[in-house]
Design a protein around this motif. Structure first.
Motif, short mmCIF file in Angstrom:
data_model
loop_
_atom_site.label_atom_id
_atom_site.label_comp_id
_atom_site.label_asym_id
_atom_site.label_seq_id
_atom_site.Cartn_x
_atom_site.Cartn_y
_atom_site.Cartn_z
N GLY A 1 0.80 -1.21 0.00
CA GLY A 1 0.00 0.00 0.00
C GLY A 1 0.84 1.26 0.00
O GLY A 1 1.95 1.27 -0.52
N ARG B 1 -7.56 -4.63 3.90
CA ARG B 1 -8.50 -3.60 4.35
C ARG B 1 -9.58 -4.15 5.28
O ARG B 1 -10.05 -3.44 6.17
CB ARG B 1 -9.16 -2.95 3.13
N LYS C 1 -1.70 2.98 4.43
CA LYS C 1 -2.98 2.63 3.81
C LYS C 1 -2.77 1.30 3.09
O LYS C 1 -2.28 1.26 1.98
CB LYS C 1 -3.44 3.71 2.85
N ASP C 2 -3.11 0.22 3.77
CA ASP C 2 -2.91 -1.12 3.23
C ASP C 2 -3.98 -1.40 2.18
O ASP C 2 -5.17 -1.24 2.44
CB ASP C 2 -2.98 -2.14 4.36
N SER C 3 -3.57 -1.86 1.01
CA SER C 3 -4.51 -2.08 -0.08
C SER C 3 -4.98 -3.53 -0.20
O SER C 3 -5.87 -3.83 -0.99
CB SER C 3 -3.88 -1.66 -1.41
N LYS D 1 1.67 6.70 9.21
CA LYS D 1 0.36 6.21 8.79
C LYS D 1 0.58 5.34 7.55
O LYS D 1 1.47 5.61 6.74
CB LYS D 1 -0.58 7.36 8.44
N GLY E 1 -7.38 0.81 10.97
CA GLY E 1 -6.13 1.55 10.82
C GLY E 1 -5.53 2.03 12.12
O GLY E 1 -4.33 1.92 12.35
#
Length: 270
Positions: free
Chosen positions: A162, A214, A209-211, A207, A219
């Motif tokens: 991500g 999810r 944002k794992d794709s 921070k 988070g």
């Protein structure tokens, strides 16, 4: 417990991002493929030359690197050194196959702000052996980019990919440069043979944002887990990160070093 394991997987990816980026900034002078070579009679304005016979030689080298800083901010065109504010890193790969953390990590499309604010704290050198150790300080660093991590941590599978954002405060680092003398058409240059780095920091924030995970973890829970466990994971990954970064930046440094004859910055070299 399921959420915690998933958090561990994604948080581990964050730790690898933090480790790699922190070390990257300790050796932030990046250059492109070298083409031109400076004349042995040249003394460009960005070069602060020294003499090995100087009783304050280490202090002179310290001044040389601090003198170079404002030129690196805007880039050095004749050496094809691009601006380092921001510092752009297209790709970095590292792998650790030992211990509790066994993963392969790829960081890409990295944009790093703050590397140009470095200051050289101290220098130890032995130019007869082409050894230079630099103590560095960077007050603030921010970075963004993409990550891809695959492997195992404490027998738990790790698969995470991500985007990331990370910041560091009050970074101190040690860069160890091992060089050798080489000659091109009878002109002596210093070539970087090995490059190692280590670091300490006071504070960090991050921070991701794992794709691909999810649906597995919230988070905020991932960030809490990372804050609680990042020190151990970073320590486990330091050798692999240092080796990967040293290998990567050795080539970039040589693109600059092999354009500047020794006599240009080391006046009493043979």
């Amino acid at each position: 417990m399921v959420a915690r394991y998933s958090g561990a997987s994604t948080a581990t990816a964050d730790c690898l991002v933090r480790t790699s980026l922190l070390l990257l900034t300790a050796v932030a002078t990046v250059s492109r493929t070298a083409e031109a070579v400076l004349s042995v009679n040249a003394t460009p304005e960005y070069i602060h030359p020294c003499r090995k016979s100087d009783t304050q030689f280490n202090n002179c080298i310290k001044q040389t690197f601090n003198h170079l800083r404002p030129y690196l901010i805007n880039g050095i065109e004749e050496l094809t050194v691009p601006p380092i504010e921001p510092l752009l890193i297209p790709k970095m790969q590292m792998e650790n196959g030992h211990g509790a953390v066994r993963v392969r990590a790829i960081l890409s499309n990295m944009t790093i702000h703050g590397a140009s604010n470095y200051s050289v704290l101290n220098v130890r050198s032995d130019m007869n052996k082409f050894r230079i150790d630099l103590g560095l300080f960077i007050p603030h660093i921010e970075a963004t980019g993409n990550y891809d991590v695959n492997g195992n941590v404490l027998l738990l599978p790790v698969r995470s990919r991500g985007d990331f954002w990370v910041s560091f405060e009050n970074v101190t680092a040690l860069a160890k440069l091992y060089g050798v003398e080489v000659k091109k058409e009878g002109v002596a240059f210093m070539k970087t043979d090995r490059l190692g780095v280590g670091f300490k920091l006071e504070n960090s924030d991050f921070k991701i944002k794992d794709s691909i995970n999810r649906q597995n973890v919230i988070g905020e829970a991932m960030n809490v887990f990372l804050n609680e466990n990042s020190a151990e994971i970073i320590e486990e990954m330091k050798p692999a990160a240092s080796q990967a970064i040293g290998k990567h930046f050795k080539n970039f440094l040589n693109n600059a070093f092999l354009q500047i004859p020794l006599k240009v910055w080391l006046k009493d070299s043979e």
